[in-house]
Design a protein around this motif. Structure first.
Motif, PDB file in Angstrom:
ATOM      1  N   PRO A  13      32.699 -21.547  26.872  1.00 41.01           N
ATOM      2  CA  PRO A  13      32.793 -20.877  28.071  1.00 41.01           C
ATOM      3  C   PRO A  13      31.320 -21.391  28.170  1.00 41.01           C
ATOM      4  CG  PRO A  13      33.915 -18.831  27.973  1.00 41.01           C
ATOM      5  CD  PRO A  13      34.102 -19.908  26.927  1.00 41.01           C
ATOM      6  N   GLU A  14      30.888 -21.728  29.334  1.00 39.11           N
ATOM      7  CA  GLU A  14      29.240 -22.585  29.946  1.00 39.11           C
ATOM      8  C   GLU A  14      28.396 -21.483  29.274  1.00 39.11           C
ATOM      9  OE1 GLU A  14      28.447 -25.447  29.598  1.00 39.11           O
ATOM     10  OE2 GLU A  14      30.014 -26.063  29.982  1.00 39.11           O
ATOM     11  N   HIS A  15      27.371 -21.818  28.555  1.00 42.13           N
ATOM     12  CA  HIS A  15      26.731 -20.095  28.587  1.00 42.13           C
ATOM     13  C   HIS A  15      25.222 -20.029  29.149  1.00 42.13           C
ATOM     14  CE1 HIS A  15      24.409 -23.743  26.762  1.00 42.13           C
ATOM     15  NE2 HIS A  15      23.331 -22.632  27.026  1.00 42.13           N
ATOM     16  N   GLU A  16      25.235 -21.352  29.909  1.00 37.02           N
ATOM     17  CA  GLU A  16      24.251 -20.979  30.638  1.00 37.02           C
ATOM     18  C   GLU A  16      24.551 -20.133  31.918  1.00 37.02           C
ATOM     19  OE1 GLU A  16      21.213 -21.903  31.177  1.00 37.02           O
ATOM     20  OE2 GLU A  16      21.247 -23.639  29.602  1.00 37.02           O
ATOM     21  N   GLY A  17      25.982 -19.367  32.458  1.00 38.78           N
ATOM     22  CA  GLY A  17      26.079 -18.695  32.755  1.00 38.78           C
ATOM     23  C   GLY A  17      25.721 -17.572  33.205  1.00 38.78           C
ATOM     24  N   ALA A  18      25.381 -17.168  31.565  1.00 40.33           N
ATOM     25  CA  ALA A  18      25.690 -15.690  30.664  1.00 40.33           C
ATOM     26  C   ALA A  18      23.756 -15.372  30.901  1.00 40.33           C
ATOM     27  CB  ALA A  18      26.371 -15.469  29.612  1.00 40.33           C
ATOM     28  N   LEU A 110      24.116 -21.333  22.750  1.00 43.70           N
ATOM     29  CA  LEU A 110      25.105 -22.164  23.041  1.00 43.70           C
ATOM     30  C   LEU A 110      26.646 -21.367  22.176  1.00 43.70           C
ATOM     31  CD1 LEU A 110      23.733 -25.845  21.846  1.00 43.70           C
ATOM     32  CD2 LEU A 110      23.496 -24.863  24.058  1.00 43.70           C
ATOM     33  N   ASP A 111      26.374 -20.840  21.316  1.00 48.74           N
ATOM     34  CA  ASP A 111      28.035 -20.599  21.272  1.00 48.74           C
ATOM     35  C   ASP A 111      28.261 -19.179  22.014  1.00 48.74           C
ATOM     36  OD1 ASP A 111      30.308 -19.110  20.438  1.00 48.74           O
ATOM     37  OD2 ASP A 111      29.938 -20.542  18.645  1.00 48.74           O
ATOM     38  N   ILE A 112      29.051 -18.680  23.300  1.00 45.24           N
ATOM     39  CA  ILE A 112      28.527 -17.324  23.918  1.00 45.24           C
ATOM     40  C   ILE A 112      29.131 -16.907  23.108  1.00 45.24           C
ATOM     41  CG2 ILE A 112      30.807 -18.046  25.051  1.00 45.24           C
ATOM     42  CD1 ILE A 112      29.191 -16.702  27.432  1.00 45.24           C
ATOM     43  N   LEU A 113      30.322 -16.716  22.278  1.00 34.13           N
ATOM     44  CA  LEU A 113      31.196 -15.935  21.754  1.00 34.13           C
ATOM     45  C   LEU A 113      29.933 -15.488  20.444  1.00 34.13           C
ATOM     46  CD1 LEU A 113      34.428 -17.161  21.384  1.00 34.13           C
ATOM     47  CD2 LEU A 113      33.359 -15.879  22.929  1.00 34.13           C
ATOM     48  N   ALA A 114      29.512 -16.490  19.830  1.00 33.52           N
ATOM     49  CA  ALA A 114      28.434 -15.449  18.764  1.00 33.52           C
ATOM     50  C   ALA A 114      27.372 -14.596  19.302  1.00 33.52           C
ATOM     51  CB  ALA A 114      27.653 -17.213  18.050  1.00 33.52           C
ATOM     52  N   THR A 115      27.029 -15.243  20.845  1.00 26.62           N
ATOM     53  CA  THR A 115      26.175 -14.035  21.552  1.00 26.62           C
ATOM     54  C   THR A 115      26.536 -12.374  21.293  1.00 26.62           C
ATOM     55  OG1 THR A 115      25.202 -16.110  23.015  1.00 26.62           O
ATOM     56  CG2 THR A 115      24.721 -14.083  23.564  1.00 26.62           C
ATOM     57  N   MET A 116      27.549 -12.950  22.116  1.00 25.18           N
ATOM     58  CA  MET A 116      28.440 -11.734  22.032  1.00 25.18           C
ATOM     59  C   MET A 116      28.347 -11.360  20.485  1.00 25.18           C
ATOM     60  SD  MET A 116      32.385 -10.956  23.901  1.00 25.18           S
ATOM     61  CE  MET A 116      33.272 -11.452  22.413  1.00 25.18           C
ATOM     62  N   SER A 117      28.894 -11.290  19.772  1.00 22.65           N
ATOM     63  CA  SER A 117      28.829 -10.103  18.452  1.00 22.65           C
ATOM     64  C   SER A 117      27.525 -10.319  17.993  1.00 22.65           C
ATOM     65  CB  SER A 117      29.362 -11.397  17.373  1.00 22.65           C
ATOM     66  OG  SER A 117      30.764 -11.788  17.929  1.00 22.65           O
ATOM     67  N   LEU A 118      26.415 -10.354  18.495  1.00 16.21           N
ATOM     68  CA  LEU A 118      24.825 -10.212  18.372  1.00 16.21           C
ATOM     69  C   LEU A 118      25.299  -8.988  18.883  1.00 16.21           C
ATOM     70  CD1 LEU A 118      22.273 -11.186  16.841  1.00 16.21           C
ATOM     71  CD2 LEU A 118      22.150 -12.601  18.997  1.00 16.21           C
ATOM     72  N   LEU A 119      24.836  -8.847  20.162  1.00 15.95           N
ATOM     73  CA  LEU A 119      24.554  -7.958  20.935  1.00 15.95           C
ATOM     74  C   LEU A 119      25.848  -6.466  20.720  1.00 15.95           C
ATOM     75  CD1 LEU A 119      23.617  -9.480  23.134  1.00 15.95           C
ATOM     76  CD2 LEU A 119      24.479  -8.369  24.824  1.00 15.95           C
ATOM     77  N   ARG A 120      26.792  -6.848  19.932  1.00 10.80           N
ATOM     78  CA  ARG A 120      27.809  -5.394  19.464  1.00 10.80           C
ATOM     79  C   ARG A 120      27.609  -5.167  17.788  1.00 10.80           C
ATOM     80  NH1 ARG A 120      33.934  -7.792  19.905  1.00 10.80           N
ATOM     81  NH2 ARG A 120      34.341  -5.535  18.484  1.00 10.80           N
ATOM     82  N   ARG A 121      26.667  -6.127  17.329  1.00  6.14           N
ATOM     83  CA  ARG A 121      26.485  -5.860  15.876  1.00  6.14           C
ATOM     84  C   ARG A 121      25.423  -5.368  15.838  1.00  6.14           C
ATOM     85  NH1 ARG A 121      26.128 -10.787  14.219  1.00  6.14           N
ATOM     86  NH2 ARG A 121      24.376 -11.112  14.321  1.00  6.14           N
ATOM     87  N   SER A 143      27.023  -7.228  31.081  1.00  6.18           N
ATOM     88  CA  SER A 143      27.639  -7.266  32.592  1.00  6.18           C
ATOM     89  C   SER A 143      27.760  -9.031  32.481  1.00  6.18           C
ATOM     90  CB  SER A 143      26.264  -7.385  33.604  1.00  6.18           C
ATOM     91  OG  SER A 143      26.545  -6.161  33.072  1.00  6.18           O
ATOM     92  N   SER A 144      26.457  -9.685  32.304  1.00  7.14           N
ATOM     93  CA  SER A 144      27.049 -11.572  32.363  1.00  7.14           C
ATOM     94  C   SER A 144      27.635 -12.319  31.433  1.00  7.14           C
ATOM     95  CB  SER A 144      25.229 -11.835  32.581  1.00  7.14           C
ATOM     96  OG  SER A 144      24.619 -11.576  30.531  1.00  7.14           O
ATOM     97  N   LEU A 145      27.462 -11.371  29.990  1.00  6.09           N
ATOM     98  CA  LEU A 145      28.524 -12.393  29.375  1.00  6.09           C
ATOM     99  C   LEU A 145      30.289 -11.379  29.431  1.00  6.09           C
ATOM    100  CD1 LEU A 145      27.139 -11.687  26.198  1.00  6.09           C
ATOM    101  CD2 LEU A 145      27.488 -13.562  26.563  1.00  6.09           C
ATOM    102  N   ASN A 146      30.372 -10.579  30.157  1.00 10.04           N
ATOM    103  CA  ASN A 146      31.579  -9.895  31.067  1.00 10.04           C
ATOM    104  C   ASN A 146      32.240 -10.977  32.268  1.00 10.04           C
ATOM    105  OD1 ASN A 146      32.685  -8.496  28.960  1.00 10.04           O
ATOM    106  ND2 ASN A 146      31.548  -6.544  30.607  1.00 10.04           N
ATOM    107  N   ARG A 147      30.938 -11.574  32.912  1.00 10.52           N
ATOM    108  CA  ARG A 147      31.522 -11.555  34.502  1.00 10.52           C
ATOM    109  C   ARG A 147      31.690 -13.534  33.676  1.00 10.52           C
ATOM    110  NH1 ARG A 147      27.088  -9.835  36.859  1.00 10.52           N
ATOM    111  NH2 ARG A 147      25.686 -12.084  35.909  1.00 10.52           N
ATOM    112  N   VAL A 148      31.256 -13.949  32.941  1.00 15.49           N
ATOM    113  CA  VAL A 148      31.190 -15.987  32.422  1.00 15.49           C
ATOM    114  C   VAL A 148      32.146 -15.908  31.458  1.00 15.49           C
ATOM    115  CG1 VAL A 148      30.429 -17.228  30.640  1.00 15.49           C
ATOM    116  CG2 VAL A 148      28.755 -15.957  32.224  1.00 15.49           C
ATOM    117  N   LEU A 149      32.583 -14.624  30.694  1.00 12.77           N
ATOM    118  CA  LEU A 149      33.633 -14.956  30.058  1.00 12.77           C
ATOM    119  C   LEU A 149      35.777 -15.234  30.092  1.00 12.77           C
ATOM    120  CD1 LEU A 149      32.835 -12.525  26.498  1.00 12.77           C
ATOM    121  CD2 LEU A 149      33.324 -14.842  26.389  1.00 12.77           C
ATOM    122  N   LYS A 150      35.628 -13.748  31.232  1.00 11.96           N
ATOM    123  CA  LYS A 150      36.746 -14.035  32.102  1.00 11.96           C
ATOM    124  C   LYS A 150      37.514 -13.979  31.990  1.00 11.96           C
ATOM    125  CE  LYS A 150      34.726 -17.172  35.693  1.00 11.96           C
ATOM    126  NZ  LYS A 150      34.432 -15.989  36.789  1.00 11.96           N
TER     127      LYS A 150
END
Length: 350
Positions: A13-18, A110-121, A143-150
């Motif tokens: 997914p596009e990272h800009e939307g997050a 740029l890697d939205i899944l890596a960003t998600m892992s960072l918040l979780r970690r 919230s913004s990650l949840n919307r973009v990941l869909k």
């Protein structure tokens, strides 16, 4: 067909939307009162009321030294100071902010899944985005990650009971606001559920949820300058509750949370008994980034296979068409109807 080494990487997914706009910023010398007012003002700014997407960044304030980011103040930080004997206008942000603050530059997200892992970690809900001069350039939230990941596909086959928190902290409606705030601050939690006992039933004691008190509610109460020792929870709690069932699938839960623009939902069974709580963090933790990577890669491979098959089919059709033209096979079809060389029809007249 192209081999595996030639396949492009999965399209994520596009990272800009997050990345949301820059939240309110204040210097370290500003007061806690100024920060709370900045949060409240930002929360009133909705980008497009006709959409279900909440583009709000008012649940935090970025703290600057000069023009550089040095800290962050979230609603949870503010709740910890709600019980202070000092009035908010005498408390400086530099003394209460979270420092150092975890941040990233835009190209590092740029890697939205890596960003998600960072918040979780790091167990954080906000990730400030800075430029090369360490100046704020935006913010990523859960919230913004949840919307973009869909991630509806991944949540559709899981139920609320699988990821909900069962150790729900509760208070009574008759408890004081001070007691509720102390409970939230000591436990480091974002809300308490207000319950009442269910009487007339045998077996273990059960509770019925009747309201909820969140960090945001606490900040609003501090603005009204309520007497914490005498104000009862029932006077300020959010009620009635919109509860979900343990068997509800997570995709429906996520959609309902986004529609209601809330970050947590109480889980109650058929008897109306409190059984759990689901937050945005629970939804994010239910999705493993490794699984997402794998699914995206599988989908990308399937797309490539379909494209390759389409190319082969079109190539075959073009070959058949060329061969038919070379063998003058089309003449057999059209000549009974129209003699192209003489320009007249061979059909019998009526």
């Amino acid at each position: 067909m192209a081999n595996d080494q030639e396949l492009p990487p999965p399209v994520l997914p596009e990272h800009e939307g997050a990345i949301l706009p820059v939240p309110p910023t204040l210097p370290t010398t500003a007061s806690l009162e100024a920060a709370l007012e900045a949060m409240r003002s930002s929360l009133r700014e909705v980008s497009d009321p006709s959409t279900e997407e909440e583009q709000l960044t008012g649940n935090c304030v970025l703290v600057l030294e000069g023009e550089q980011l040095v800290g962050i103040l979230t609603e949870r930080d503010a709740v910890r100071w709600a019980l202070s004997d000092l009035p908010p206008h005498q408390i400086l942000l530099g003394a209460v902010m979270t420092h150092p603050v975890i941040s990233r530059q835009r190209h590092e997200c740029l890697d939205i899944l890596a960003t998600m892992s960072l918040l979780r970690r790091h167990r954080i809900r906000h990730l400030p985005i800075v430029d090369e001069r360490n100046q704020p350039a935006g913010i990523v939230t859960i919230s913004s990650l949840n919307r973009v990941l869909k991630e509806t596909f991944f949540l559709r086959f899981r139920q609320a009971v699988e990821v909900m928190s069962t150790a729900v902290v509760t208070v009574r409606a008759q408890d004081t606001l001070r007691h509720a705030i102390q409970t939230m601050a000591l436990r480091g939690i974002s809300c308490v559920v207000v319950t009442e006992p269910i009487t007339g039933r045998r077996g273990p004691s059960r509770e019925r949820p009747i309201g909820i008190l969140t960090e945001r509610d606490i900040l609003q109460m501090r603005r009204l300058d309520l007497a914490l020792g005498t104000t009862r929870v029932e006077e300020v709690m959010s009620t009635p509750l919109s509860c979900i069932h343990p068997a509800d699938d997570l995709a429906a839960v996520r959609d309902r949370m986004q529609k209601l623009r809330i970050r947590r939902m109480v889980v109650a069974n058929d008897a109306g008994e409190l059984v759990g709580l689901i937050t945005e963090s629970n939804l994010m933790q239910s999705i493993d980034p490794v699984d997402l990577y794998g699914v995206y890669e599988i989908l990308q491979r399937q797309v490539n296979i379909l494209r390759e098959g389409q190319f082969q089919l079109l190539s075959r059709q073009r070959f058949d068409l060329s061969r038919a033209l070379a063998n003058r096979e089309f003449k057999l079809v059209y000549q009974p109807l129209l003699n192209l060389s003489q320009g007249r029809s061979n059909q019998p007249r009526p």
